[in-house]
Design a protein around this motif. Structure first.
Motif, PDB file in Angstrom:
ATOM      1  N   ALA A 188     -17.700  24.778  44.271  1.00 35.65           N
ATOM      2  CA  ALA A 188     -18.390  23.766  45.065  1.00 35.65           C
ATOM      3  C   ALA A 188     -17.623  22.446  45.059  1.00 35.65           C
ATOM      4  CB  ALA A 188     -19.809  23.550  44.542  1.00 35.65           C
ATOM      5  N   LYS A 189     -17.055  22.092  43.915  1.00 38.06           N
ATOM      6  CA  LYS A 189     -16.271  20.852  43.842  1.00 38.06           C
ATOM      7  C   LYS A 189     -15.084  20.916  44.804  1.00 38.06           C
ATOM      8  CE  LYS A 189     -17.449  19.754  39.017  1.00 38.06           C
ATOM      9  NZ  LYS A 189     -18.510  20.742  38.855  1.00 38.06           N
ATOM     10  N   VAL A 190     -14.455  22.078  44.890  1.00 38.19           N
ATOM     11  CA  VAL A 190     -13.308  22.266  45.780  1.00 38.19           C
ATOM     12  C   VAL A 190     -13.766  22.285  47.237  1.00 38.19           C
ATOM     13  CG1 VAL A 190     -11.486  23.891  46.476  1.00 38.19           C
ATOM     14  CG2 VAL A 190     -11.907  23.443  44.037  1.00 38.19           C
ATOM     15  N   GLU A 191     -14.761  23.121  47.554  1.00 35.66           N
ATOM     16  CA  GLU A 191     -15.173  23.327  48.941  1.00 35.66           C
ATOM     17  C   GLU A 191     -15.889  22.129  49.550  1.00 35.66           C
ATOM     18  OE1 GLU A 191     -17.451  26.946  49.129  1.00 35.66           O
ATOM     19  OE2 GLU A 191     -15.742  28.178  48.519  1.00 35.66           O
ATOM     20  N   VAL A 192     -16.770  21.495  48.797  1.00 33.47           N
ATOM     21  CA  VAL A 192     -17.589  20.418  49.350  1.00 33.47           C
ATOM     22  C   VAL A 192     -16.899  19.065  49.233  1.00 33.47           C
ATOM     23  CG1 VAL A 192     -19.805  19.209  49.135  1.00 33.47           C
ATOM     24  CG2 VAL A 192     -19.715  21.688  48.873  1.00 33.47           C
ATOM     25  N   LEU A 193     -16.222  18.831  48.092  1.00 33.37           N
ATOM     26  CA  LEU A 193     -15.664  17.508  47.827  1.00 33.37           C
ATOM     27  C   LEU A 193     -14.150  17.439  47.925  1.00 33.37           C
ATOM     28  CD1 LEU A 193     -17.923  16.658  44.767  1.00 33.37           C
ATOM     29  CD2 LEU A 193     -18.269  15.980  47.157  1.00 33.37           C
ATOM     30  N   GLY A 194     -13.500  18.587  48.075  1.00 30.88           N
ATOM     31  CA  GLY A 194     -12.050  18.589  48.202  1.00 30.88           C
ATOM     32  C   GLY A 194     -11.304  18.348  46.897  1.00 30.88           C
ATOM     33  N   VAL A 195     -11.963  18.614  45.760  1.00 27.29           N
ATOM     34  CA  VAL A 195     -11.258  18.495  44.483  1.00 27.29           C
ATOM     35  C   VAL A 195     -10.142  19.534  44.466  1.00 27.29           C
ATOM     36  CG1 VAL A 195     -11.473  18.733  41.966  1.00 27.29           C
ATOM     37  CG2 VAL A 195     -13.273  17.581  43.267  1.00 27.29           C
ATOM     38  N   SER A 196      -8.974  19.142  44.022  1.00 23.85           N
ATOM     39  CA  SER A 196      -7.824  20.036  44.000  1.00 23.85           C
ATOM     40  C   SER A 196      -7.990  21.104  42.920  1.00 23.85           C
ATOM     41  CB  SER A 196      -6.563  19.219  43.714  1.00 23.85           C
ATOM     42  OG  SER A 196      -5.504  20.067  43.376  1.00 23.85           O
ATOM     43  N   THR A 249     -11.033  14.694  37.620  1.00 22.51           N
ATOM     44  CA  THR A 249     -11.974  15.411  38.479  1.00 22.51           C
ATOM     45  C   THR A 249     -13.055  14.467  39.000  1.00 22.51           C
ATOM     46  OG1 THR A 249     -11.525  17.535  37.439  1.00 22.51           O
ATOM     47  CG2 THR A 249     -13.655  17.306  38.549  1.00 22.51           C
ATOM     48  N   ALA A 250     -13.597  13.611  38.135  1.00 22.15           N
ATOM     49  CA  ALA A 250     -14.627  12.663  38.577  1.00 22.15           C
ATOM     50  C   ALA A 250     -14.089  11.761  39.685  1.00 22.15           C
ATOM     51  CB  ALA A 250     -15.115  11.828  37.396  1.00 22.15           C
ATOM     52  N   ARG A 251     -12.847  11.300  39.535  1.00 18.52           N
ATOM     53  CA  ARG A 251     -12.250  10.442  40.573  1.00 18.52           C
ATOM     54  C   ARG A 251     -12.087  11.209  41.885  1.00 18.52           C
ATOM     55  NH1 ARG A 251      -9.740   5.583  39.348  1.00 18.52           N
ATOM     56  NH2 ARG A 251      -9.894   4.955  37.168  1.00 18.52           N
ATOM     57  N   GLU A 252     -11.600  12.441  41.813  1.00 13.46           N
ATOM     58  CA  GLU A 252     -11.447  13.228  43.042  1.00 13.46           C
ATOM     59  C   GLU A 252     -12.805  13.536  43.671  1.00 13.46           C
ATOM     60  OE1 GLU A 252      -8.759  16.546  43.247  1.00 13.46           O
ATOM     61  OE2 GLU A 252      -7.298  15.542  41.948  1.00 13.46           O
ATOM     62  N   MET A 253     -13.805  13.758  42.828  1.00 13.41           N
ATOM     63  CA  MET A 253     -15.151  14.014  43.351  1.00 13.41           C
ATOM     64  C   MET A 253     -15.653  12.823  44.163  1.00 13.41           C
ATOM     65  SD  MET A 253     -16.990  15.920  40.084  1.00 13.41           S
ATOM     66  CE  MET A 253     -18.654  15.916  40.795  1.00 13.41           C
ATOM     67  N   VAL A 254     -15.496  11.606  43.638  1.00 14.77           N
ATOM     68  CA  VAL A 254     -16.033  10.452  44.368  1.00 14.77           C
ATOM     69  C   VAL A 254     -15.195  10.149  45.612  1.00 14.77           C
ATOM     70  CG1 VAL A 254     -14.917   8.445  43.238  1.00 14.77           C
ATOM     71  CG2 VAL A 254     -17.272   8.283  44.043  1.00 14.77           C
ATOM     72  N   ARG A 255     -13.893  10.363  45.554  1.00 15.54           N
ATOM     73  CA  ARG A 255     -13.084  10.156  46.760  1.00 15.54           C
ATOM     74  C   ARG A 255     -13.500  11.148  47.852  1.00 15.54           C
ATOM     75  NH1 ARG A 255      -8.706   8.740  43.078  1.00 15.54           N
ATOM     76  NH2 ARG A 255      -8.081  10.923  42.964  1.00 15.54           N
ATOM     77  N   GLY A 256     -13.685  12.408  47.476  1.00 15.98           N
ATOM     78  CA  GLY A 256     -14.125  13.414  48.442  1.00 15.98           C
ATOM     79  C   GLY A 256     -15.528  13.136  48.969  1.00 15.98           C
ATOM     80  N   LEU A 257     -16.386  12.670  48.089  1.00 16.01           N
ATOM     81  CA  LEU A 257     -17.749  12.318  48.479  1.00 16.01           C
ATOM     82  C   LEU A 257     -17.742  11.222  49.535  1.00 16.01           C
ATOM     83  CD1 LEU A 257     -20.868  12.253  48.013  1.00 16.01           C
ATOM     84  CD2 LEU A 257     -20.411  10.586  46.202  1.00 16.01           C
ATOM     85  N   LEU A 258     -16.986  10.178  49.282  1.00 15.76           N
ATOM     86  CA  LEU A 258     -16.946   9.058  50.229  1.00 15.76           C
ATOM     87  C   LEU A 258     -16.337   9.468  51.568  1.00 15.76           C
ATOM     88  CD1 LEU A 258     -16.082   6.266  47.673  1.00 15.76           C
ATOM     89  CD2 LEU A 258     -18.186   6.419  49.036  1.00 15.76           C
ATOM     90  N   ARG A 259     -15.354  10.377  51.530  1.00 17.66           N
ATOM     91  CA  ARG A 259     -14.787  10.903  52.786  1.00 17.66           C
ATOM     92  C   ARG A 259     -15.847  11.685  53.554  1.00 17.66           C
ATOM     93  NH1 ARG A 259     -10.252  12.159  49.792  1.00 17.66           N
ATOM     94  NH2 ARG A 259     -10.984  14.280  49.511  1.00 17.66           N
ATOM     95  N   ALA A 260     -16.573  12.542  52.850  1.00 13.41           N
ATOM     96  CA  ALA A 260     -17.553  13.419  53.505  1.00 13.41           C
ATOM     97  C   ALA A 260     -18.784  12.655  53.981  1.00 13.41           C
ATOM     98  CB  ALA A 260     -17.977  14.531  52.547  1.00 13.41           C
ATOM     99  N   ALA A 261     -19.278  11.753  53.151  1.00 12.63           N
ATOM    100  CA  ALA A 261     -20.547  11.083  53.446  1.00 12.63           C
ATOM    101  C   ALA A 261     -20.380   9.820  54.286  1.00 12.63           C
ATOM    102  CB  ALA A 261     -21.257  10.734  52.136  1.00 12.63           C
TER     103      ALA A 261
END
Length: 174
Positions: free
Chosen positions: A62-70, A84-96
């Motif tokens: 889910a972290k990879v598919e939804v948030l783009g975590v590498s 991972t936390a940093r990549e999660m928030v960057r992906g979140l802000l891109r998606a949301a």
């Protein structure tokens, strides 16, 4: 019913008030808290003008598919890491596309810990749409699962409040 002595309610109200005064929106990406940050915000009536969405990305997939975590970040650093936390928030802000976002990944227990990553270890990242990111690492030792999760929610809300308070106030009406 809102408990005026409950720290979660008070912190959620603070975040919502800070965001309203600045016309900010929030999104969340949660792992070990399973949506409790979004839940704390939605416990407050009228939160829909600030909270846009929340993702529970419990699995690595889910972290990879939804948030783009590498996948390489997960392989090298693990799901419970600052990277991972940093990549999660960057992906979140891109998606949301919200003004602010927060991510949480950790080990709530009672099992799953190790010497390097003990039960109670939680990594947080909060960011703004313009790319500012703050990260925190906490070890909530001597806490049960509920305690780790509650302290994690309080920390995430405090990080959102910190970022919101740094943003300029919205212009007043006519």
């Amino acid at each position: 019913m809102i408990d005026p002595t409950d720290a979660l309610d008070l912190q959620a109200i603070r975040v919502l008030d800070l965001c309203r005064a600045r016309s900010l929106t929030i999104s969340t990406a949660e792992s070990c808290t399973g949506g409790l940050v979004a839940g704390a915000l939605t416990d407050i009536a009228g939160s829909s003008d600030v909270l846009d969405r929340g993702f529970v990305t419990y699995s690595n997939q889910a972290k990879v598919e939804v948030l783009g975590v590498s996948p390489s970040t997960l392989s090298i650093h693990g799901a419970v890491s600052e990277e991972t936390a940093r990549e999660m928030v960057r992906g979140l802000l891109r998606a949301a596309r919200t003004s602010l976002g927060v991510s949480i990944t950790g080990i709530a227990g009672p099992g799953g810990g190790s010497a390097a990553k003990p039960v109670g270890l939680v990594h947080f990242a909060a960011g703004t749409a313009d790319g500012k990111i703050i990260a925190r690492r906490e070890v909530f030792a001597d806490q049960d699962r509920a305690g780790v999760r509650r302290l994690s929610v309080l920390t995430a809300l405090a990080m959102l409040a910190e970022l919101a308070a740094q943003e300029p106030l919205a212009p007043s009406g006519p």
